[in-house]
Write a protein that holds these residues in place. Structure first.
Motif, mmCIF file in Angstrom:
data_model
loop_
_atom_site.group_PDB
_atom_site.id
_atom_site.type_symbol
_atom_site.label_atom_id
_atom_site.label_comp_id
_atom_site.label_asym_id
_atom_site.label_seq_id
_atom_site.Cartn_x
_atom_site.Cartn_y
_atom_site.Cartn_z
ATOM 1 N N PRO A 177 43.276 44.099 52.145
ATOM 2 C CA PRO A 177 41.956 44.493 52.643
ATOM 3 C C PRO A 177 41.854 45.993 52.882
ATOM 4 O O PRO A 177 42.771 46.612 53.418
ATOM 5 C CB PRO A 177 41.837 43.715 53.965
ATOM 6 C CG PRO A 177 42.808 42.589 53.855
ATOM 7 C CD PRO A 177 43.931 43.102 53.008
ATOM 8 N N LYS A 178 40.739 46.561 52.447
ATOM 9 C CA LYS A 178 40.410 47.966 52.683
ATOM 10 C C LYS A 178 41.417 48.918 52.045
ATOM 11 O O LYS A 178 41.597 50.055 52.510
ATOM 12 C CB LYS A 178 40.293 48.258 54.184
ATOM 13 C CG LYS A 178 39.215 47.445 54.879
ATOM 14 C CD LYS A 178 39.136 47.774 56.363
ATOM 15 C CE LYS A 178 38.065 46.937 57.052
ATOM 16 N NZ LYS A 178 37.971 47.224 58.498
ATOM 17 N N ARG A 179 42.084 48.484 50.985
ATOM 18 C CA ARG A 179 43.021 49.353 50.267
ATOM 19 C C ARG A 179 42.662 49.335 48.786
ATOM 20 O O ARG A 179 42.477 48.278 48.208
ATOM 21 C CB ARG A 179 44.465 48.911 50.477
ATOM 22 C CG ARG A 179 44.925 49.118 51.908
ATOM 23 C CD ARG A 179 46.428 49.121 52.008
ATOM 24 N NE ARG A 179 46.838 49.740 53.262
ATOM 25 C CZ ARG A 179 47.970 50.387 53.440
ATOM 26 N NH1 ARG A 179 48.815 50.512 52.437
ATOM 27 N NH2 ARG A 179 48.269 50.924 54.607
ATOM 28 N N GLN A 180 42.572 50.528 48.200
ATOM 29 C CA GLN A 180 42.111 50.668 46.827
ATOM 30 C C GLN A 180 43.199 51.290 45.952
ATOM 31 O O GLN A 180 44.058 52.026 46.446
ATOM 32 C CB GLN A 180 40.860 51.556 46.783
ATOM 33 C CG GLN A 180 39.708 51.071 47.623
ATOM 34 C CD GLN A 180 39.165 49.743 47.138
ATOM 35 O OE1 GLN A 180 39.184 49.457 45.950
ATOM 36 N NE2 GLN A 180 38.679 48.924 48.061
#
Length: 428
Positions: A141-144
């Motif tokens: 989550p919330k990591r690209q």
């Protein structure tokens, strides 16, 4: 006393906070949350966002909604509560890898099974997120991907120029279910959750993680978390005057370890390779000796790939050390092959039919690669696609040429609404 019902988002937050505060806590009473209609609805919503292909039963998302989503979710919930749920076999398909020679096998579960696996992930994810390390970026989550690449770039700028490009042999096919379940049981003592997770894993065979199952990315990160912990410890114990000599970035099974390029740190490369082999052996895995390589990044003739990009050393116009990050040639070829196939199937049809299909393909590809030094590649892709569209129009009219005199570039984009946003946007 009756407790106020808690919604899914708050539940996940509470689980994460508890898991982060108490590292040894083993969670129980989770199965009831997996069976909630709210969890199943959220899982269906996430599955539909990916707009995946149907499983072995041939049921599509349109079919589900035509026959009644609430009805399906109620049936799944009843099966879970009665302990009668059994996953179907996955539909196996093979897709070619970037080398054009080997294949990656995808196991596509039915929508029904995707809902259940996604519900399990929604409840288990916050528990294990609390344990994951900073160097892990894949499917979290919330990591690209852009953030993972930025971490690699910063390490190279800090003179971590000895790069170990690690390739794990057939990772998803060699994951051992007993080890994966043991790792889950270290923080989960709910027998029903463990039984359900085992059913999901065994549905695709005796070993391996089915690529295409919503639960597989979480389990893959959990499986390789011990590698991250080993590298984090290595970063701490090899510090010199507070300066870290090691950095690493992992995205699922893609791992690069970057080591201080000073000659005094040469022993670190050998030590890391040895420790990686030891830790992978404990997991029943091994490095692919042909594809795993040690790169001296300061050598202009050498490069290494990561997440679809090639990293190369270069000198800037000012004579300073620079980093060239460009889309891999294989990624560009794969895009062109996909677009060629669209024009081939739409031969003789109005150009708008082809453009409506290739626009989302181009948008997704460009949005992923619009960082680094992709400008030259983008210009080549833009010109190539534009020529394909021009040629399609004139072939349909049984005319020769590309119509340069008839339509300007601006008129072509206005007439067809062809995708035209190739701007580079750096990750700040």
């Amino acid at each position: 006393m009756i407790k106020t019902p808690i919604n899914l988002q708050n539940l996940r937050r509470k689980i994460y906070v508890k898991a982060k505060a108490k590292k040894q806590w083993r969670f129980w009473g989770l199965y009831v949350h997996i069976c909630k209609l709210e969890t199943l609805k959220e899982s269906y919503k996430l599955a539909k966002q990916n707009n995946g292909a149907p499983g072995i039963d041939g049921v599509t998302f349109k079919d589900v909604e035509a026959s009644g989503l609430d009805k399906l979710l109620s049936e799944i919930r009843s099966e879970l509560l009665d302990k009668n749920y059994r996953p179907m076999d996955s539909r196996k398909i093979k897709i070619p890898k970037a080398d054009g020679k080997s294949f990656r096998e995808l196991a596509i579960p039915s929508i029904r099974d995707r809902i259940v696996a996604g519900a399990v992930k929604l409840i288990l994810e916050p528990i294990f997120e609390a344990n994951f390390q900073e160097g892990s970026y894949g499917y979290r989550p919330k990591r690209q991907p852009a953030e993972a690449m930025k971490r690699v770039t910063i390490a190279l700028q800090r003179r971590h120029t000895k790069v170990i490009d690690v390739d794990i042999s057939n990772f998803f096919g060699n994951v051992r279910h007993d080890i994966a379940l043991k790792k889950i049981a270290e923080r989960v003592q709910d027998k029903d959750v463990l039984r359900l997770t085992k059913l999901i894993l065994k549905a695709s065979g005796k070993t391996g993680l089915p690529q295409g199952n919503p639960l597989s990315p979480l389990i893959s990160n959990l499986y390789l978390n011990c590698i991250d912990e080993m590298l984090e410890k290595g970063k701490r114990v090899t510090q010199t005057n507070g300066y870290e000599n090691i950095e690493y970035v992992r995205f699922a099974d893609d791992l690069v370890v970057l080591v201080n390029g000073h000659h005094r740190s040469a022993w670190l490369v050998r030590a890391i390779m040895k420790r990686l082999q030891e830790e992978l052996a404990k997991l029943g895995l091994a490095m692919n000796e042909k594809k795993t390589k040690i790169v001296d990044f300061k050598d202009p003739k050498q490069s290494f790939p990561f997440l679809g990009f090639d990293y190369r050393y270069r000198k800037t116009r000012q004579g300073k050390d620079g980093i060239l990050i460009t889309p891999r040639r294989q990624a560009r070829i794969k895009l062109q092959q996909k677009i060629k196939a669209v024009f081939k199937t739409k031969r003789g049809r109005p150009v708008q039919e082809a453009v409506d299909i290739i626009n989302p393909i181009l948008r997704g590809w460009v949005n992923y690669f619009r960082i680094g030094n992709s400008g030259r590649c983008f210009n080549a892709i833009k010109d190539w696609v534009q020529n394909k569209v021009r040629r399609h129009i004139f072939k349909a009219k049984k005319h020769l040429g590309f119509g340069w005199k008839r339509w300007s570039t601006g008129q072509l984009y206005q007439y067809t609404s062809l995708f035209n946003d190739y701007e580079i946007r750096y990750n700040r």
